[in-house]
Scaffold this active site. Structure first.
Site, PDB file in Angstrom:
ATOM      1  N   SER A 258       0.841  -1.189   0.000  1.00 21.52           N
ATOM      2  CA  SER A 258       0.000   0.000   0.000  1.00 21.52           C
ATOM      3  C   SER A 258       0.882   1.246   0.000  1.00 21.52           C
ATOM      4  O   SER A 258       2.096   1.147   0.154  1.00 21.52           O
ATOM      5  CB  SER A 258      -0.884   0.009   1.242  1.00 21.52           C
ATOM      6  OG  SER A 258      -0.074   0.262   2.373  1.00 21.52           O
ATOM      7  N   LYS A 259       0.226   2.407  -0.166  1.00 23.15           N
ATOM      8  CA  LYS A 259       0.989   3.667  -0.155  1.00 23.15           C
ATOM      9  C   LYS A 259       1.717   3.834   1.179  1.00 23.15           C
ATOM     10  O   LYS A 259       2.835   4.320   1.231  1.00 23.15           O
ATOM     11  CB  LYS A 259       0.025   4.845  -0.353  1.00 23.15           C
ATOM     12  CG  LYS A 259      -0.304   5.099  -1.800  1.00 23.15           C
ATOM     13  CD  LYS A 259      -0.273   6.607  -2.085  1.00 23.15           C
ATOM     14  CE  LYS A 259      -0.414   6.895  -3.565  1.00 23.15           C
ATOM     15  NZ  LYS A 259      -1.796   6.970  -4.015  1.00 23.15           N
ATOM     16  N   ARG A 260       1.022   3.449   2.269  1.00 23.07           N
ATOM     17  CA  ARG A 260       1.631   3.627   3.599  1.00 23.07           C
ATOM     18  C   ARG A 260       2.921   2.813   3.734  1.00 23.07           C
ATOM     19  O   ARG A 260       3.938   3.289   4.196  1.00 23.07           O
ATOM     20  CB  ARG A 260       0.623   3.236   4.689  1.00 23.07           C
ATOM     21  CG  ARG A 260       0.763   4.134   5.922  1.00 23.07           C
ATOM     22  CD  ARG A 260      -0.006   3.595   7.097  1.00 23.07           C
ATOM     23  NE  ARG A 260       0.512   2.302   7.503  1.00 23.07           N
ATOM     24  CZ  ARG A 260      -0.228   1.340   8.025  1.00 23.07           C
ATOM     25  NH1 ARG A 260      -1.526   1.510   8.199  1.00 23.07           N
ATOM     26  NH2 ARG A 260       0.313   0.202   8.399  1.00 23.07           N
TER      27      ARG A 260
END
Ligand code: GLU
Length: 497
Positions: A258-260
């Site tokens: 994910s982006k995180r």
């Protein structure tokens, strides 16, 4: 003959909407490898019909990143080719024509539903726990009437007339036959109200016109693959071989990246974007080796591959559809292996930019001298700069907590230091072997262990905790500098300890 031995025509078809990440780089690599292996063609096609999501500079970055990884292509927006243009924004008219053909064949229809109405339909479907598909209201509008409404300027989209019953079978090279119940499919939009074709139509038309034999792409396209098959079938075209690659999982192996996670990785000195790899000190050879093995293997033990090895050994049949974890320690491992493989001259060339950006103008001859002594010790190229910084400074920086020989008083350290200094003043042969002999001889005489004695000499000449091997470093640094630094260290102790 297996499929992969016949010359293929494959395309890497990125949308220029952001940075090239590992997943896309892997797709491009597999395309490139199978094209080069079979003597076929690798095509770069820019899928930029989604005008709202375009990011300026993204196309050039993709091109630069692919070149950095060591790939080139036979046809593409920058090199041209027999099926130009290779940027979909230059092919709007072509998609319009094929959209019209589908309408004439009864395989597509115009839809006039407003965004508000569509939102309501979606909401109702969600409430009744049905898939949020279009309710097909406009499917029954007679073509004559639709044409009149279009002529009168009514906004509309073009939708595919998905069969209402039966099944669509997608034959995926890695996954076998995947059967989709047509009832679960939507009447997908082919051309939007602004006249731009969506990916589905544009890609199918281009894959056909560009004579693509194998579509290798991310598995995020599996759910819409029946639409792609159906478009090909509607036109009576031969479908390309579909190859949906494995999903790349985050390092823990649990779930998609994910982006995180991507942000967290950058805090650890890693990145999922190809543009960052050089800055982080990775060799393109290592990135290619690492990425190639995320979903492909040659056998159960070979892990070192150059691009040339990969071209020789790659085959689509050995791709693995199971999700693959993105293991960054493996990248470090491959970087180390590929650094060791470089000649001293080549390593020097690769290192130079890191020194430059640290403000150190190290000439290639000097870096070539350093190359063999750091080759086995660095994981990333940028580490070389810190490790060898003392070669490029006037003086070493000392601290009181490190300069004394461990477990020794300042007097004792000075006494040993003076012995080294005096002996080395007389030293004529400045080769690492003679230096080793001389300094170890003094160490034994002084009754000290290597950690104490050599530790002190290392600190005195470098002021650094981590350095390349001591005697090699002394040889490269030269007699004058070594004597000067030993003297500096003694002066420092006298004044500060
Ligand atoms: N433009 C699509 C993407 O960027 C291409 C998918 C495909 O290769 O068919 O994911």
């Amino acid at each position: 003959m297996t499929q992969s031995i016949q010359p293929v025509r494959v395309r890497f078809a990125p949308s220029p909407t952001g940075h090239l990440h590992l997943g896309s780089a892997r797709t491009a690599l597999y395309d490139y490898l199978i094209a080069r292996k079979t003597g076929g063609q690798f095509i770069l096609r820019i899928e930029d019909t989604d005008r709202k999501r375009l990011v300026e500079g993204a196309e050039q970055e993709i091109i630069d990143n692919l070149h950095w990884l060591g790939m080139d292509w036979d046809e593409g927006p920058d090199v041209g080719g027999p099926y130009a243009p290779y940027r979909q924004s230059g092919r709007k008219q072509i998609y319009q024509e094929y959209g019209d053909k589908l309408v004439e064949m009864g395989c597509a229809y115009y839809c006039f539903c407003t965004p508000e109405r569509l939102a309501k339909v979606r909401e109702e479907k969600q409430k009744s726990k049905e898939p949020p598909h279009y309710d097909r209201t406009c499917r029954s509008i007679p073509l004559e009437e639709a044409r009149k409404r279009i002529a009168a300027g009514e906004p509309h989209v073009l939708r595919f007339k998905t069969p209402l019953a039966g099944t669509t079978v997608v034959r995926d090279l890695l996954r076998g036959e995947i059967t989709f119940d047509n009832k679960t499919l939507d009447d997908y939009i082919l051309i939007k109200s602004d006249g731009w074709a969506l990916y589905h139509l544009a890609a199918a038309v281009d894959d056909h016109l560009m004579k693509i034999t194998h579509v290798i792409r991310s598995s995020e396209w599996l759910p819409t693959s029946p639409l792609h098959s159906l478009i090909h079938q509607a036109f009576g075209w031969q479908e390309p071989v579909w190859v949906h690659l494995s999903v790349l999982l985050k390092p823990s192996g649990k779930g998609k990246m994910s982006k995180r996670e991507a942000m967290e990785l950058s805090g650890e000195g890693y990145s999922i974007f190809i543009k960052d790899m050089a800055k982080l000190g990775y060799l393109p050879e290592a990135v290619v080796n690492w990425v190639a093995l995320m979903g492909w293997s040659y056998d159960d033990h070979t892990e070192f591959f150059t691009m040339q090895d990969l071209i020789e050994k790659f085959s689509l049949e050995k791709l693995n559809p199971s999700p693959a974890a993105t293991n960054f320690s493996k990248l470090d491992h491959f970087n180390k292996l590929h650094i060791k493989e470089l000649s001293d001259g080549e390593l020097a060339k690769r290192l130079q930019p890191y020194y430059e950006s640290a403000g150190i103008h190290a000439g290639l001859p000097m870096l070539e001298k350093l190359a063999p002594i750091i080759k086995e010790r660095i994981i990333t190229l940028d580490e070389a700069v810190e490790m060898t910084r003392f070669f490029f400074t006037e003086k070493a920086d000392y601290t009181t907590d490190r300069i004394l020989m461990s477990g020794c008083s300042s007097e004792e350290t000075i006494a040993c230091g003076e012995q080294v200094l005096n002996a080395l003043k007389e030293q004529e042969d400045w080769s690492k072997e003679s230096l080793d002999l001389a300094v170890r001889g003094l160490m034994e005489k002084a009754g000290k262990n290597p950690r104490q004695f050599l530790g002190f000499v290392r600190e005195a000449i470098s002021g650094q905790k981590v350095t390349p091997p001591l005697f090699e470093s002394m040889e490269i640094l030269g007699k004058e500098a070594v004597l000067q630094r030993l003297q500096n260290a003694l002066d420092y102790i006298q004044e500060n300890c």
